[in-house]
Design a protein around this motif. Structure first.
Motif, PDB file in Angstrom:
ATOM      1  N   UNK A 232      36.637  43.662  54.091  1.00 24.48           N
ATOM      2  CA  UNK A 232      37.841  43.010  53.572  1.00 24.48           C
ATOM      3  C   UNK A 232      37.503  41.706  52.853  1.00 24.48           C
ATOM      4  N   UNK A 233      36.536  40.964  53.394  1.00 20.78           N
ATOM      5  CA  UNK A 233      36.154  39.701  52.756  1.00 20.78           C
ATOM      6  C   UNK A 233      35.413  39.955  51.454  1.00 20.78           C
ATOM      7  N   UNK A 234      34.589  41.002  51.407  1.00 24.44           N
ATOM      8  CA  UNK A 234      33.922  41.357  50.152  1.00 24.44           C
ATOM      9  C   UNK A 234      34.956  41.673  49.070  1.00 24.44           C
ATOM     10  N   UNK A 235      35.991  42.412  49.445  1.00 27.74           N
ATOM     11  CA  UNK A 235      37.023  42.770  48.457  1.00 27.74           C
ATOM     12  C   UNK A 235      37.711  41.518  47.924  1.00 27.74           C
ATOM     13  N   UNK A 236      37.973  40.543  48.796  1.00 29.21           N
ATOM     14  CA  UNK A 236      38.623  39.314  48.345  1.00 29.21           C
ATOM     15  C   UNK A 236      37.748  38.550  47.355  1.00 29.21           C
ATOM     16  N   UNK A 237      36.444  38.464  47.645  1.00 29.71           N
ATOM     17  CA  UNK A 237      35.537  37.770  46.748  1.00 29.71           C
ATOM     18  C   UNK A 237      35.417  38.484  45.406  1.00 29.71           C
ATOM     19  N   UNK A 238      35.279  39.800  45.456  1.00 27.46           N
ATOM     20  CA  UNK A 238      35.077  40.563  44.223  1.00 27.46           C
ATOM     21  C   UNK A 238      36.342  40.675  43.392  1.00 27.46           C
ATOM     22  N   UNK A 239      37.498  40.471  44.011  1.00 25.62           N
ATOM     23  CA  UNK A 239      38.753  40.524  43.267  1.00 25.62           C
ATOM     24  C   UNK A 239      38.846  39.401  42.252  1.00 25.62           C
ATOM     25  N   UNK A 240      38.098  38.322  42.460  1.00 24.86           N
ATOM     26  CA  UNK A 240      38.116  37.199  41.535  1.00 24.86           C
ATOM     27  C   UNK A 240      37.142  37.355  40.386  1.00 24.86           C
ATOM     28  N   UNK A 241      36.197  38.306  40.538  1.00 20.42           N
ATOM     29  CA  UNK A 241      35.137  38.458  39.527  1.00 20.42           C
ATOM     30  C   UNK A 241      35.642  39.208  38.327  1.00 20.42           C
TER      31      UNK A 241
END
Length: 241
Positions: A232-241
């Motif tokens: 879930x945290x990976x998805x949050x970080x990658x959503x900004x990329x």
């Protein structure tokens, strides 16, 4: 090439000596140094990331990254302070995060979010497996941080197979000395923001802190295995990329 925007901030790579000098100037200010620029020999081999206010171009955050493999560890910044031979057998690329700082007058949480998003972009692009660095507590006195160190001892020590050993002459061996039960609220209040973010993603630390009187900090070696970051945290970080 990193170029991200979130809200009023833009993340980009340094493009030349002027950008690196701007980062060195911000670092010196944030670290309270008695010089105008924070310069060392590692700057020339690192990739520098700048977070700017998009409207004005004001530099509000910066950090540097060095990509290496196990055999390269002796040339990283952290190797000055920690004996890292255990990590030399680590399979996969590693990336050292260093000199992370945010201008104290800028308290917007979006700054750290975009900083980590830019880092995620670079980690993914190079298939880095381990992110590491030195996470610093302000000052060199341990008394104010005992609950934080007790929490690190209880919950966040490095796996024995990767544990850095003592190298620096002046250290606080908190894992060996502290037996107190941490007050978790006090611990989190005293935990540096960068270290807090590492821990939220599954990071781990050395069993001792280095007393760095030159930088007026206490710091712990901090590692984050990319594969261990919660999905879930990976998805949050990658959503900004």
């Amino acid at each position: 090439m990193v170029h991200l925007q979130k809200g009023r901030y833009t993340a980009r790579l340094a493009e030349g000596p002027a950008d690196v000098k701007a980062a060195q100037r911000l670092r010196a200010f944030c670290f309270g140094l008695k010089v105008s620029l924070d310069i060392d020999s590692y700057d020339s081999t690192c990739t520098h990331v700048l977070i700017e206010d998009t409207a004005t171009g004001t530099l509000v955050c910066c950090y540097r990254l060095l990509t290496l493999c196990g055999a390269d560890l002796p040339r990283c910044y952290a190797a000055q302070f920690y004996e890292l031979s255990a990590l030399e057998t680590y399979e996969g690329l590693m990336m050292e995060l260093g000199r992370f700082c945010i201008h104290p007058d800028w308290r917007d949480p979006d700054i750290q979010r975009i900083a980590w998003a830019a880092m995620t972009d670079l980690v993914d692009a190079q298939n880095v497996q381990l992110l590491f660095g030195c996470s610093s507590f302000a000052g060199t006195e341990t008394a104010a941080y005992l609950d934080a160190f007790a929490m690190l001892r209880a919950r966040h020590l490095a796996p024995p197979r990767w544990l850095p050993r003592v190298k620096a002459p002046d250290v606080f061996r908190f894992a060996a000395r502290l037996r107190r039960k941490p007050d978790l609220k006090k611990a989190m209040r005293r935990m540096p923001p960068l270290l807090r973010t590492y821990l939220m993603m599954g990071g781990w630390v050395s069993d001792h802190a280095v007393v760095d009187r030159q930088m007026n900090t206490l710091h712990v070696f901090t590692g984050l295995e990319i594969g261990a970051i919660p999905a879930a945290r990976k998805r949050l970080l990658r959503a900004l990329v």
